[in-house]
Write a protein that holds these residues in place. Structure first.
Motif, PDB file in Angstrom:
ATOM      1  N   GLU A 113       0.835  -1.207   0.000  1.00  0.00           N
ATOM      2  CA  GLU A 113       0.000   0.000   0.000  1.00  0.00           C
ATOM      3  C   GLU A 113       0.871   1.260   0.000  1.00  0.00           C
ATOM      4  O   GLU A 113       0.579   2.229  -0.678  1.00  0.00           O
ATOM      5  CB  GLU A 113      -0.942  -0.006   1.210  1.00  0.00           C
ATOM      6  CG  GLU A 113      -1.976  -1.114   1.128  1.00  0.00           C
ATOM      7  CD  GLU A 113      -2.628  -1.394   2.469  1.00  0.00           C
ATOM      8  OE1 GLU A 113      -2.403  -0.658   3.443  1.00  0.00           O
ATOM      9  OE2 GLU A 113      -3.376  -2.393   2.528  1.00  0.00           O
ATOM     10  N   GLY A 114       1.928   1.229   0.780  1.00  0.00           N
ATOM     11  CA  GLY A 114       2.818   2.385   0.848  1.00  0.00           C
ATOM     12  C   GLY A 114       3.977   2.285  -0.129  1.00  0.00           C
ATOM     13  O   GLY A 114       4.781   3.194  -0.227  1.00  0.00           O
ATOM     14  N   GLU A 115       4.039   1.153  -0.820  1.00  0.00           N
ATOM     15  CA  GLU A 115       5.126   0.875  -1.752  1.00  0.00           C
ATOM     16  C   GLU A 115       6.482   1.181  -1.127  1.00  0.00           C
ATOM     17  O   GLU A 115       7.308   1.906  -1.680  1.00  0.00           O
ATOM     18  CB  GLU A 115       4.939   1.634  -3.065  1.00  0.00           C
ATOM     19  CG  GLU A 115       3.730   1.187  -3.837  1.00  0.00           C
ATOM     20  CD  GLU A 115       3.571   1.896  -5.175  1.00  0.00           C
ATOM     21  OE1 GLU A 115       4.414   2.735  -5.526  1.00  0.00           O
ATOM     22  OE2 GLU A 115       2.589   1.572  -5.867  1.00  0.00           O
ATOM     23  N   ASP A 116       6.682   0.588   0.048  1.00  0.00           N
ATOM     24  CA  ASP A 116       7.928   0.820   0.765  1.00  0.00           C
ATOM     25  C   ASP A 116       8.187  -0.366   1.691  1.00  0.00           C
ATOM     26  O   ASP A 116       7.318  -1.206   1.918  1.00  0.00           O
ATOM     27  CB  ASP A 116       7.818   2.111   1.582  1.00  0.00           C
ATOM     28  CG  ASP A 116       9.175   2.696   1.941  1.00  0.00           C
ATOM     29  OD1 ASP A 116      10.214   2.114   1.558  1.00  0.00           O
ATOM     30  OD2 ASP A 116       9.187   3.738   2.614  1.00  0.00           O
ATOM     31  N   TRP A 117       9.392  -0.424   2.225  1.00  0.00           N
ATOM     32  CA  TRP A 117       9.771  -1.437   3.195  1.00  0.00           C
ATOM     33  C   TRP A 117       9.539  -0.879   4.598  1.00  0.00           C
ATOM     34  O   TRP A 117       9.836   0.267   4.865  1.00  0.00           O
ATOM     35  CB  TRP A 117      11.244  -1.809   3.019  1.00  0.00           C
ATOM     36  CG  TRP A 117      11.521  -2.411   1.686  1.00  0.00           C
ATOM     37  CD1 TRP A 117      11.987  -1.752   0.584  1.00  0.00           C
ATOM     38  CD2 TRP A 117      11.320  -3.756   1.287  1.00  0.00           C
ATOM     39  NE1 TRP A 117      12.103  -2.625  -0.470  1.00  0.00           N
ATOM     40  CE2 TRP A 117      11.700  -3.868  -0.061  1.00  0.00           C
ATOM     41  CE3 TRP A 117      10.867  -4.906   1.947  1.00  0.00           C
ATOM     42  CZ2 TRP A 117      11.639  -5.063  -0.764  1.00  0.00           C
ATOM     43  CZ3 TRP A 117      10.806  -6.098   1.234  1.00  0.00           C
ATOM     44  CH2 TRP A 117      11.189  -6.171  -0.091  1.00  0.00           C
ATOM     45  N   GLN A 118       9.023  -1.743   5.481  1.00  0.00           N
ATOM     46  CA  GLN A 118       8.662  -1.324   6.825  1.00  0.00           C
ATOM     47  C   GLN A 118       9.325  -2.262   7.842  1.00  0.00           C
ATOM     48  O   GLN A 118       9.232  -3.487   7.707  1.00  0.00           O
ATOM     49  CB  GLN A 118       7.146  -1.409   6.940  1.00  0.00           C
ATOM     50  CG  GLN A 118       6.559  -0.880   8.193  1.00  0.00           C
ATOM     51  CD  GLN A 118       5.022  -0.892   8.088  1.00  0.00           C
ATOM     52  OE1 GLN A 118       4.428  -1.755   7.455  1.00  0.00           O
ATOM     53  NE2 GLN A 118       4.409   0.074   8.745  1.00  0.00           N
ATOM     54  N   ALA A 119      10.011  -1.697   8.822  1.00  0.00           N
ATOM     55  CA  ALA A 119      10.600  -2.500   9.895  1.00  0.00           C
ATOM     56  C   ALA A 119       9.468  -3.076  10.744  1.00  0.00           C
ATOM     57  O   ALA A 119       8.641  -2.328  11.257  1.00  0.00           O
ATOM     58  CB  ALA A 119      11.536  -1.658  10.744  1.00  0.00           C
ATOM     59  N   VAL A 120       9.431  -4.399  10.858  1.00  0.00           N
ATOM     60  CA  VAL A 120       8.335  -5.042  11.584  1.00  0.00           C
ATOM     61  C   VAL A 120       8.803  -5.850  12.795  1.00  0.00           C
ATOM     62  O   VAL A 120       7.979  -6.298  13.580  1.00  0.00           O
ATOM     63  CB  VAL A 120       7.487  -5.939  10.646  1.00  0.00           C
ATOM     64  CG1 VAL A 120       6.765  -5.092   9.611  1.00  0.00           C
ATOM     65  CG2 VAL A 120       8.327  -7.014   9.989  1.00  0.00           C
TER      66      VAL A 120
END
Length: 139
Positions: A113-120
């Motif tokens: 959705e954000g077209e990005d990588w997210q630290a999870v």
């Protein structure tokens, strides 16, 4: 352990004399990290029973945990069907494999959705405290 051992000759080394290595936590099955080995690193890993990698940036052997104390005890070594990737099933000392202080280096998930990588995945220990404590113990 000699680096000309027969079992080392079975590995299909790349044009730089390296093989990709995946470190998987034996107990959980989590993939903790990816690194490279040359012949000497793989031979040392088998000899020590702890992961020793080849640092491409530093151009030298790197005994995992030599600075952080987070060593990897090798439970089992496997070679894939093409004989060009090594899988290490390991026990991760301290539960931290990543230099960012996380359990795994694969802590970023793609968010379409954000077209990005997210630290999870959480930081388990501040990297500054990991490496500063280790430096103090060597002084």
């Amino acid at each position: 352990m000699p680096t000309n051992a027969k079992w080392l000759n079975k590995v299909r080394w790349d044009e730089h004399g390296l093989v990709p290595v995946i470190a998987q936590e034996a107990a959980s099955g989590d993939i903790l990290m990816f690194a490279w080995m040359n012949r000497e690193a793989l031979a040392r890993t088998a000899e020590l029973g702890e992961a020793v990698y080849w640092s491409r940036s530093r151009k030298k052997l790197w005994h995992k945990g030599e600075e952080s104390g987070h060593t990897q005890r090798v439970v089992e070594m496997r070679l894939d069907c093409d004989e060009d990737v090594v899988l290490l099933k390991i026990e991760q000392k301290g539960g931290i494999a990543c230099h960012t202080g996380r359990h795994s280096c694969f802590y970023q998930r793609f968010n379409p959705e954000g077209e990005d990588w997210q630290a999870v995945d959480p930081v388990l220990q501040d990297p500054d405290t990991i490496y500063s404590a280790q430096k103090k113990s060597h002084e």
